[in-house]
Scaffold this motif. Structure first.
Motif, PDB file in Angstrom:
ATOM      1  N   VAL A 151       5.589  -5.140   5.379  1.00 11.24           N
ATOM      2  CA  VAL A 151       5.493  -6.591   5.173  1.00 11.24           C
ATOM      3  C   VAL A 151       5.731  -6.980   3.722  1.00 11.24           C
ATOM      4  CG1 VAL A 151       2.990  -6.359   4.972  1.00 11.24           C
ATOM      5  CG2 VAL A 151       3.947  -8.610   5.384  1.00 11.24           C
ATOM      6  N   MET A 152       6.483  -8.064   3.526  1.00 10.80           N
ATOM      7  CA  MET A 152       6.556  -8.712   2.219  1.00 10.80           C
ATOM      8  C   MET A 152       5.434  -9.733   2.185  1.00 10.80           C
ATOM      9  SD  MET A 152      10.595  -9.210   1.191  1.00 10.80           S
ATOM     10  CE  MET A 152      11.168  -9.950   2.731  1.00 10.80           C
ATOM     11  N   CYS A 153       4.396  -9.431   1.414  1.00  6.97           N
ATOM     12  CA  CYS A 153       3.194 -10.264   1.345  1.00  6.97           C
ATOM     13  C   CYS A 153       3.326 -11.175   0.131  1.00  6.97           C
ATOM     14  CB  CYS A 153       1.958  -9.377   1.228  1.00  6.97           C
ATOM     15  SG  CYS A 153       0.397 -10.257   1.462  1.00  6.97           S
ATOM     16  N   PRO A 203      -5.040 -10.872   5.338  1.00  9.64           N
ATOM     17  CA  PRO A 203      -5.302  -9.883   6.396  1.00  9.64           C
ATOM     18  C   PRO A 203      -4.063  -9.532   7.219  1.00  9.64           C
ATOM     19  CG  PRO A 203      -7.074 -11.499   6.309  1.00  9.64           C
ATOM     20  CD  PRO A 203      -6.012 -11.986   5.376  1.00  9.64           C
ATOM     21  N   ARG A 204      -3.123 -10.471   7.352  1.00  6.64           N
ATOM     22  CA  ARG A 204      -1.909 -10.207   8.132  1.00  6.64           C
ATOM     23  C   ARG A 204      -0.975  -9.226   7.428  1.00  6.64           C
ATOM     24  NH1 ARG A 204      -0.378 -16.461   8.721  1.00  6.64           N
ATOM     25  NH2 ARG A 204      -1.133 -16.299   6.555  1.00  6.64           N
ATOM     26  N   CYS A 205      -1.268  -8.949   6.146  1.00  7.33           N
ATOM     27  CA  CYS A 205      -0.437  -8.027   5.370  1.00  7.33           C
ATOM     28  C   CYS A 205      -0.905  -6.575   5.473  1.00  7.33           C
ATOM     29  CB  CYS A 205      -0.431  -8.428   3.899  1.00  7.33           C
ATOM     30  SG  CYS A 205       0.214 -10.087   3.552  1.00  7.33           S
ATOM     31  N   MET A 206      -2.018  -6.337   6.137  1.00  2.00           N
ATOM     32  CA  MET A 206      -2.644  -5.024   6.075  1.00  2.00           C
ATOM     33  C   MET A 206      -2.102  -4.012   7.079  1.00  2.00           C
ATOM     34  SD  MET A 206      -4.450  -5.554   3.493  1.00  2.00           S
ATOM     35  CE  MET A 206      -5.288  -3.974   3.436  1.00  2.00           C
ATOM     36  N   THR A 244       3.135 -14.081  -6.529  1.00  3.89           N
ATOM     37  CA  THR A 244       3.592 -12.697  -6.464  1.00  3.89           C
ATOM     38  C   THR A 244       4.103 -12.348  -5.075  1.00  3.89           C
ATOM     39  OG1 THR A 244       1.348 -11.956  -5.915  1.00  3.89           O
ATOM     40  CG2 THR A 244       1.987 -11.873  -8.242  1.00  3.89           C
ATOM     41  N   LEU A 245       4.979 -11.360  -5.037  1.00  6.03           N
ATOM     42  CA  LEU A 245       5.421 -10.735  -3.793  1.00  6.03           C
ATOM     43  C   LEU A 245       5.020  -9.270  -3.869  1.00  6.03           C
ATOM     44  CD1 LEU A 245       8.899 -10.981  -2.040  1.00  6.03           C
ATOM     45  CD2 LEU A 245       7.767  -8.788  -2.385  1.00  6.03           C
ATOM     46  N   ALA A 246       4.258  -8.819  -2.882  1.00  6.61           N
ATOM     47  CA  ALA A 246       3.878  -7.411  -2.804  1.00  6.61           C
ATOM     48  C   ALA A 246       4.543  -6.804  -1.566  1.00  6.61           C
ATOM     49  CB  ALA A 246       2.360  -7.267  -2.722  1.00  6.61           C
ATOM     50  N   TRP A 247       5.312  -5.761  -1.793  1.00  3.06           N
ATOM     51  CA  TRP A 247       5.929  -5.028  -0.675  1.00  3.06           C
ATOM     52  C   TRP A 247       4.905  -3.982  -0.236  1.00  3.06           C
ATOM     53  CZ3 TRP A 247       8.541  -4.569   3.373  1.00  3.06           C
ATOM     54  CH2 TRP A 247       9.127  -3.380   3.824  1.00  3.06           C
ATOM     55  N   MET A 248       4.398  -4.142   0.993  1.00  2.00           N
ATOM     56  CA  MET A 248       3.299  -3.323   1.476  1.00  2.00           C
ATOM     57  C   MET A 248       3.684  -2.571   2.740  1.00  2.00           C
ATOM     58  SD  MET A 248       0.118  -6.003   0.823  1.00  2.00           S
ATOM     59  CE  MET A 248      -1.120  -4.747   1.203  1.00  2.00           C
ATOM     60  N   ILE A 249       3.216  -1.359   2.847  1.00  2.00           N
ATOM     61  CA  ILE A 249       3.405  -0.557   4.054  1.00  2.00           C
ATOM     62  C   ILE A 249       2.041  -0.014   4.462  1.00  2.00           C
ATOM     63  CG2 ILE A 249       4.512   1.467   5.085  1.00  2.00           C
ATOM     64  CD1 ILE A 249       6.825   1.118   3.164  1.00  2.00           C
ATOM     65  N   ASP A 250       1.600  -0.425   5.646  1.00  2.00           N
ATOM     66  CA  ASP A 250       0.297  -0.003   6.185  1.00  2.00           C
ATOM     67  C   ASP A 250      -0.843  -0.246   5.196  1.00  2.00           C
ATOM     68  OD1 ASP A 250       1.519   0.820   8.552  1.00  2.00           O
ATOM     69  OD2 ASP A 250       1.893   2.838   7.780  1.00  2.00           O
ATOM     70  N   GLY A 251      -0.846  -1.426   4.574  1.00  2.00           N
ATOM     71  CA  GLY A 251      -1.943  -1.840   3.710  1.00  2.00           C
ATOM     72  C   GLY A 251      -1.865  -1.353   2.278  1.00  2.00           C
TER      73      GLY A 251
END
Length: 287
Positions: A175-177, A168-171, A184-191
Motif C-alpha cells: 500500500v501507498m499510505c 489502520p488500512r495501511c497495515m 508524506t507518502l509511505a510505501w508499506m508492505i505488510d505493515g
C-alpha cells in the motif's frame, strides 16, 4: 477731577499687576493662555495681596496640565521580524533552527503558518519569553545563541517530513499510505515502511480525494491531457488523480499546489517506487 481719577486707577492697576506676579500666574509660552500657577487670579480691583491660603479650592482649570510623554523617549514595542503568512528564506532558516531543537518536526518550507507559530511558542515558553507565536528581535537572538547556522541540507532536505501514524488500512498488504496531516507518502508492505517521501496535494478548489483506492494504471512519461504538463512516474488511483513527480514542487515546495494529484518532489525515490508498485496495489489517502 478727571486727572485725579486717572491717577487713582493707574495706582490700582499697578497694585493688581504686582499681586499677580507674586501669585505666579504668568502667561504660557505663547503669551495667550492661562498660567501654570494653582492660586486663583486676583480681582482687577484688589489693592492688597490675597491671603496665602485660598478661601476656595481651585477649579480643574486651575490645575497644571498633565505632562505629555515625549514620543522619542518612549520604549518602542517589540516589532515582529517574522509572523503568520510570511514566506521567505529567513523563515526557512527559522524552521531549520527550531528543528535542531526538536520544536519543528517538518522539513523547512519557508512559509510561516500555524505549525511554525506553534513551534515558536514552545521555544518562547522554554526560554521564559512572551508566547506570542511570532518572532521579535529578542526571540530571534536567543534562538541564534542556542543553535548553529543551518547547513544547505538542513535548509532544503530532499525528504525529511516526519511520518504520521499509519492509517489502520495501511497495515496489511502492499500500500501507498498517504497522509495529508504529515504530507508524506509511505510505501508499506505488510505493515512495515519500505520507503517514504514528501508529498503535496491539491488546492481548496481542486482537492485530492481521500479514501481507499487501488492503482488503476501506470505511465512513466505521462503528460497531462488537460493541463499539458509533464507527470513523470504517474500512478493513477482515482479518476485521473495520480501520484507523480512534480518539478514545480521540487522548485517551489509548498508555496504551490496540484490540481488534485499527489505531487512528489524527490524524483529518485519516486522512480524507485514506480518500479516496485504494481497495478492493483492499494492506495490510502487519509488525514
Amino acid at each position: 477731577m478727571v486727572k485725579r481719577s486717572s491717577s487713582v486707577i493707574r495706582r490700582v492697576v499697578l497694585a493688581a499687576a504686582a499681586v499677580a506676579l507674586a501669585a505666579g500666574c504668568t502667561p504660557d509660552a505663547a503669551g495667550t493662555g492661562p498660567g501654570t500657577g494653582t492660586g486663583p487670579a486676583p480681582s482687577s480691583t484688589a489693592t492688597t495681596a490675597p491671603s496665602s491660603t485660598p478661601t476656595t479650592a481651585p477649579t480643574t482649570d486651575d490645575k497644571p496640565p498633565s505632562p505629555t510623554a515625549d514620543p522619542s523617549s518612549a520604549t518602542p514595542s517589540a516589532k515582529p521580524l517574522m509572523g503568520d503568512g510570511d514566506e521567505n528564506e529567513q523563515v526557512r532558516e527559522l524552521q531549520a533552527r527550531l528543528r535542531q531543537l526538536d520544536f519543528f518536526d517538518r522539513a523547512p518550507t519557508g512559509f510561516y503558518g500555524t505549525m511554525t507559530a506553534g513551534a515558536v511558542k514552545k521555544f518562547q515558553a522554554r526560554r521564559g519569553l512572551p508566547q506570542t507565536g511570532s518572532v521579535d528581535e529578542k526571540t530571534w537572538q536567543q534562538l541564534l545563541s542556542v543553535t548553529h547556522k543551518p547547513t544547505a541540507d538542513e535548509l532544503k532536505p530532499s525528504t525529511t517530513n516526519k511520518l504520521d501514524t499509519p492509517d489502520p488500512r495501511c497495515m496489511t498488504g502492499r500500500v501507498m499510505c498517504i497522509s495529508k496531516e504529515s504530507r508524506t507518502l509511505a510505501w508499506m508492505i505488510d505493515g512495515k515502511v519500505v520507503s517514504s517521501m514528501d508529498v503535496r496535494f491539491g488546492s481548496e478548489n481542486t482537492p485530492t480525494r481521500e479514501g481507499l483506492f487501488k492503482v488503476d494504471s501506470k505511465s512513466r512519461d505521462h503528460v497531462s491531457t488537460i493541463y499539458h504538463t509533464p507527470m513523470p512516474y504517474a500512478m493513477f488511483f482515482s479518476r485521473g488523480q495520480a501520484v507523480h513527480f512534480s518539478a514545480d514542487f521540487a522548485a517551489r515546495g509548498y508555496a504551490g499546489a496540484s490540481h488534485g494529484c499527489v505531487n512528489v518532489r524527490d524524483r529518485a525515490k519516486l522512480s524507485a517506487l514506480f518500479d516496485q508498485v504494481k497495478v492493483g496495489d492499494k492506495v490510502v489517502v487519509h488525514w
